[in-house]
Design a protein around this motif. Structure first.
Motif, mmCIF file in Angstrom:
data_model
loop_
_atom_site.group_PDB
_atom_site.id
_atom_site.type_symbol
_atom_site.label_atom_id
_atom_site.label_comp_id
_atom_site.label_asym_id
_atom_site.label_seq_id
_atom_site.Cartn_x
_atom_site.Cartn_y
_atom_site.Cartn_z
ATOM 1 N N HIS A 4 -34.170 -14.167 10.892
ATOM 2 C CA HIS A 4 -32.887 -13.468 11.058
ATOM 3 C C HIS A 4 -32.990 -12.002 10.643
ATOM 4 N N ARG A 5 -33.743 -11.736 9.576
ATOM 5 C CA ARG A 5 -33.895 -10.345 9.137
ATOM 6 C C ARG A 5 -34.708 -9.544 10.153
ATOM 7 N N LEU A 6 -35.714 -10.183 10.756
ATOM 8 C CA LEU A 6 -36.501 -9.494 11.791
ATOM 9 C C LEU A 6 -35.588 -9.050 12.923
ATOM 10 N N ALA B 146 -33.334 -2.324 6.973
ATOM 11 C CA ALA B 146 -34.283 -2.871 7.951
ATOM 12 C C ALA B 146 -35.694 -2.745 7.408
ATOM 13 N N LYS B 147 -36.568 -3.695 7.787
ATOM 14 C CA LYS B 147 -37.972 -3.543 7.423
ATOM 15 C C LYS B 147 -38.606 -2.737 8.562
ATOM 16 N N ALA B 148 -38.238 -1.449 8.588
ATOM 17 C CA ALA B 148 -38.695 -0.546 9.634
ATOM 18 C C ALA B 148 -39.829 0.305 9.063
ATOM 19 N N ASN C 175 -39.651 3.655 6.821
ATOM 20 C CA ASN C 175 -39.124 3.619 5.452
ATOM 21 C C ASN C 175 -40.257 3.632 4.432
ATOM 22 N N TYR C 176 -41.380 3.037 4.809
ATOM 23 C CA TYR C 176 -42.470 2.845 3.856
ATOM 24 C C TYR C 176 -43.371 4.070 3.821
ATOM 25 N N GLY C 177 -43.595 4.666 4.986
ATOM 26 C CA GLY C 177 -44.371 5.905 5.033
ATOM 27 C C GLY C 177 -43.692 7.002 4.216
ATOM 28 N N GLU D 128 -31.201 1.150 -6.807
ATOM 29 C CA GLU D 128 -31.291 0.499 -5.503
ATOM 30 C C GLU D 128 -32.353 -0.602 -5.531
ATOM 31 N N GLU D 129 -33.604 -0.204 -5.639
ATOM 32 C CA GLU D 129 -34.693 -1.186 -5.627
ATOM 33 C C GLU D 129 -35.814 -0.669 -6.513
ATOM 34 N N SER D 130 -36.836 -1.497 -6.705
ATOM 35 C CA SER D 130 -38.016 -1.064 -7.443
ATOM 36 C C SER D 130 -39.215 -1.149 -6.520
ATOM 37 N N GLY E 279 -33.520 -8.975 0.322
ATOM 38 C CA GLY E 279 -34.729 -9.772 0.080
ATOM 39 C C GLY E 279 -34.471 -11.265 0.006
ATOM 40 N N VAL E 280 -35.410 -12.023 0.554
ATOM 41 C CA VAL E 280 -35.321 -13.487 0.516
ATOM 42 C C VAL E 280 -35.559 -13.974 -0.917
ATOM 43 N N THR E 281 -36.436 -13.274 -1.629
ATOM 44 C CA THR E 281 -36.692 -13.657 -3.026
ATOM 45 C C THR E 281 -35.447 -13.370 -3.870
ATOM 46 N N ARG E 282 -34.829 -12.224 -3.652
ATOM 47 C CA ARG E 282 -33.587 -11.871 -4.353
ATOM 48 C C ARG E 282 -32.542 -12.964 -4.167
ATOM 49 N N GLY F 286 -39.823 -10.081 -5.048
ATOM 50 C CA GLY F 286 -40.247 -9.924 -3.656
ATOM 51 C C GLY F 286 -41.310 -10.954 -3.314
ATOM 52 N N THR F 287 -41.589 -11.103 -2.042
ATOM 53 C CA THR F 287 -42.511 -12.148 -1.586
ATOM 54 C C THR F 287 -43.917 -12.009 -2.181
ATOM 55 N N ALA F 288 -44.432 -10.786 -2.243
ATOM 56 C CA ALA F 288 -45.820 -10.611 -2.677
ATOM 57 C C ALA F 288 -46.032 -11.112 -4.101
#
Ligand SMILES: *Cc1c(COP(=O)(O)O)cnc(C)c1O
Length: 354
Positions: free
Chosen positions: A95-97, A194-196, A199-201, A230-232, A257-260, A300-302
């Protein structure tokens, strides 16, 4: 489950499994034998293919490379106590994808395609799922634009891929983090939820500056007041103050986050007070000074749970107490591990067997 989707399968003739040393797995560097590849063009998703993992040819003009029309997901498959393999909450990632896809003008994936492709891939590479305690198979679904066209507009064609990596116990030293009050990861109305890819770059440079100062990662704050947590790093963040579990409320700038979600559910199951709300750097610092901040951790998942040992604010480092054996973060970690490996009761039916 619908089992009608034909998946063309080309099994590798050169498995690399014998090269895998389960005792020394470096995160993200070793890929299982196969990947799922599905192309989208002419307004429709085409037939899925399971093929040997390897490089792929793309147009150098594709809009993922130039304009960041690319999204991803991350989840894990676990070896089960009964010998099988199961995924942790894969539909949440599905769903998040699709939420990320909508934000980036990309086509949604049908649920059967995602779920069946995912399951078939993991069945085919089941031998790659490590069974050591704490180890798992990390699953990376992603989608990117493939048109050979450099105009700034949504692509007409896309590729969806899933590959997997065996991962060992994610050992994290207690983290040193600091508030980031100049750079922002994302703003309200932006694409932070979004996991776009972009955002990470964009987060790498401020993170690198913090690493040069001796911190592992940042505690991002909001884009307007530069105050509210916001987040860590690339994890959601949880504080335990006076026995209450506090986490920033979701917004368009925070990744859901799914872990959250799972951590909050467990806390509610255990009747621990939970607050999803704004929490400022000043409130965190005041709680640190008053000794009421009992725990802080990234989720988080990792890493699942990454304990925070030190928080930097305006040039001053505040140390947190070492979590006791019965600390909430440890109880949550243990409960999630039991659910994921099939040794504890899965009351919310989070596990999906492949
Ligand atoms: C993926 C991600 C998380 C954690 O999400 P999970 O579903 O728990 O893995 C948190 N924040 C950001 C920015 C992320 O990209």
């Amino acid at each position: 489950m619908i089992d009608t989707l034909p998946i063309h399968t080309q099994v590798t003739t050169a498995s690399r499994l014998t090269e895998l040393d389960p005792a020394h797995i470096e995160f993200g560097k070793i890929f299982s034998d196969h990947m799922l590849v599905v192309d989208y063009h002419d307004g429709a998703w085409q037939e899925p293919h399971l093929v040997p993992y390897g490089d792929m040819a793309v147009s150098p003009a594709n809009s993922a490379l130039h304009y960041g029309q690319a999204i991803f997901e991350g989840l894990k498959a676990y070896h089960q106590a009964d010998g099988g393999v199961a995924l942790f909450r894969p539909l949440d990632n599905f769903h998040r994808l699709n939420a990320s896809a909508a934000r980036m003008c990309m086509p949604p994936l049908p649920e059967e395609l995602f779920m069946q492709g995912l399951k078939e891939l993991i069945k085919l590479d089941a031998a790659w799922v490590p069974d050591a305690p704490g180890a798992a198979l990390y699953v990376r679904p992603f989608m990117f634009a493939t048109d050979g066209f450099i105009g700034v507009r949504p692509s007409d064609s896309y590729r969806f891929v899933i590959f997997t990596c065996p991962v060992g116990v994610y050992y994290t030293k207690p983290l040193r983090v600091r508030f980031e009050q100049q750079f922002v990861r994302s703003a309200e109305g932006g694409a932070g939820y979004a996991k776009a890819a972009g955002n990470y770059g964009g987060a790498m440079y401020p993170s690198k500056l913090a690493q040069e100062e001796g911190y592992h990662q940042l505690l991002w704050t909001d884009a307007s007041a530069h105050q509210y947590v916001e987040e860590s790093g690339t994890m959601n963040v949880v504080f335990v103050i006076d026995g209450c579990l506090i986490t920033p409320a979701l917004s368009t700038s925070i990744l859901d986050g799914v872990t959250r979600r799972s951590v909050l559910q467990l806390a509610r199951d255990w009747d621990i007070p939970v607050e999803e709300r704004r929490i400022s750097s000043l409130e965190v610092v005041a709680a640190l000074q008053a000794g009421t901040l009992q725990e802080a951790f990234g989720v988080g998942t990792a890493a699942t749970i990454a304990t925070i040992a030190t928080i930097g604010h305006m040039g001053h480092d505040y140390d947190l107490p070492t979590p006791a054996a019965d600390a909430l973060s440890r109880r949550i970690s243990a409960a999630l591990e039991a659910i994921r490996t099939g040794t504890g009761e899965d009351a919310h039916r989070w596990m999906v067997p492949v």
